[in-house]
Design a protein around this motif. Sequence first.
Motif, PDB file in Angstrom:
ATOM      1  N   ASP A  23       4.179   5.786  -5.371  1.00 25.60           N
ATOM      2  CA  ASP A  23       4.133   5.874  -6.826  1.00 25.60           C
ATOM      3  C   ASP A  23       3.078   6.872  -7.285  1.00 25.60           C
ATOM      4  O   ASP A  23       3.275   7.598  -8.267  1.00 25.60           O
ATOM      5  N   ARG A  24       1.966   6.898  -6.580  1.00 25.80           N
ATOM      6  CA  ARG A  24       0.891   7.838  -6.917  1.00 25.80           C
ATOM      7  C   ARG A  24       1.366   9.279  -6.770  1.00 25.80           C
ATOM      8  O   ARG A  24       1.096  10.128  -7.632  1.00 25.80           O
ATOM      9  N   ILE A  25       2.074   9.554  -5.697  1.00 26.84           N
ATOM     10  CA  ILE A  25       2.597  10.904  -5.466  1.00 26.84           C
ATOM     11  C   ILE A  25       3.652  11.247  -6.518  1.00 26.84           C
ATOM     12  O   ILE A  25       3.665  12.360  -7.069  1.00 26.84           O
ATOM     13  N   LEU A  26       4.530  10.307  -6.815  1.00 23.08           N
ATOM     14  CA  LEU A  26       5.569  10.549  -7.815  1.00 23.08           C
ATOM     15  C   LEU A  26       4.978  10.733  -9.209  1.00 23.08           C
ATOM     16  O   LEU A  26       5.449  11.566  -9.987  1.00 23.08           O
ATOM     17  N   ASP A  27       3.947   9.960  -9.528  1.00 26.97           N
ATOM     18  CA  ASP A  27       3.276  10.127 -10.825  1.00 26.97           C
ATOM     19  C   ASP A  27       2.676  11.528 -10.933  1.00 26.97           C
ATOM     20  O   ASP A  27       2.751  12.171 -11.991  1.00 26.97           O
ATOM     21  N   ALA A  28       2.092  11.981  -9.841  1.00 29.27           N
ATOM     22  CA  ALA A  28       1.506  13.327  -9.834  1.00 29.27           C
ATOM     23  C   ALA A  28       2.590  14.388 -10.006  1.00 29.27           C
ATOM     24  O   ALA A  28       2.429  15.342 -10.787  1.00 29.27           O
ATOM     25  N   ALA A  29       3.691  14.221  -9.293  1.00 26.69           N
ATOM     26  CA  ALA A  29       4.797  15.177  -9.401  1.00 26.69           C
ATOM     27  C   ALA A  29       5.379  15.174 -10.808  1.00 26.69           C
ATOM     28  O   ALA A  29       5.683  16.233 -11.368  1.00 26.69           O
TER      29      ALA A  29
ATOM     30  N   VAL B 258       0.836  -1.200   0.000  1.00 16.81           N
ATOM     31  CA  VAL B 258       0.000   0.000   0.000  1.00 16.81           C
ATOM     32  C   VAL B 258       0.868   1.247   0.000  1.00 16.81           C
ATOM     33  O   VAL B 258       0.602   2.216  -0.731  1.00 16.81           O
ATOM     34  N   ARG B 259       1.930   1.223   0.801  1.00 15.65           N
ATOM     35  CA  ARG B 259       2.815   2.392   0.870  1.00 15.65           C
ATOM     36  C   ARG B 259       3.527   2.613  -0.465  1.00 15.65           C
ATOM     37  O   ARG B 259       3.715   3.747  -0.900  1.00 15.65           O
ATOM     38  N   THR B 260       3.925   1.527  -1.122  1.00 11.30           N
ATOM     39  CA  THR B 260       4.567   1.640  -2.428  1.00 11.30           C
ATOM     40  C   THR B 260       3.618   2.252  -3.442  1.00 11.30           C
ATOM     41  O   THR B 260       3.998   3.119  -4.237  1.00 11.30           O
ATOM     42  N   LEU B 261       2.366   1.821  -3.417  1.00 10.10           N
ATOM     43  CA  LEU B 261       1.369   2.370  -4.332  1.00 10.10           C
ATOM     44  C   LEU B 261       1.151   3.860  -4.064  1.00 10.10           C
ATOM     45  O   LEU B 261       1.017   4.661  -4.998  1.00 10.10           O
ATOM     46  N   LEU B 262       1.122   4.226  -2.779  1.00 10.88           N
ATOM     47  CA  LEU B 262       0.944   5.633  -2.419  1.00 10.88           C
ATOM     48  C   LEU B 262       2.123   6.465  -2.910  1.00 10.88           C
ATOM     49  O   LEU B 262       1.940   7.550  -3.485  1.00 10.88           O
TER      50      LEU B 262
END
Length: 206
Positions: free
Chosen positions: A14-20, A8-12
Amino acid sequence: MTGFRQAVRTLLRDRILDAAYGLVAAEGWGRLRIAGVARAAGVSRQTVYNEFGREPREAIGRALVERETERFLLGIHRELESHRGELLAAARAGVGFVLAEAQGNALIKAILTAERGGGDDELLAYLTTQDLVFDAATGMLDAYAAEAWPEVDEVSRSLAVETIVRLTVSHIVRPSGSAQESAGRIAGIAVRVAYGGEGAGGGAGR
């Protein structure tokens, strides 16, 4: 449960990095703000701070470069494997892949646009002056070369790897000619270093 939490933390992350990544591609690194990243990722600012620490902007920049570096290294390895046993062809293919991909890479474009415009060069430092990209690339190439080209002595192999990494990064930052032309020149130089100026002999493969 620990494995689930880590996933879950990895997905979170990645989600933040994708947004950035999307924001940097659209607006440039200099305009990146944590509030904007949080909004684009659909999370709170505190969540971003929890994940990336007290200086999240710097940590996000480093993580973005690390992630792109890993993707590039996977592509390089694929190109090398397709020319195993042919040093010149492998070097040309690997460098050509990097230079061609760099031309269309949104993060690299943002880095170079900021640098050429006299803007924030924080990300450029990760690409050029710090050891982040250099260490990852040389580590992978050293290990591969030791296995694939055992006829090249260790010192020459190390020098050739350093040469090819530094010249490739230099051509990303300051392109000279087409990707394939530059790849051919860089590969030729690396082979000469590897074989002590004897050209592409000794199994290098033309």
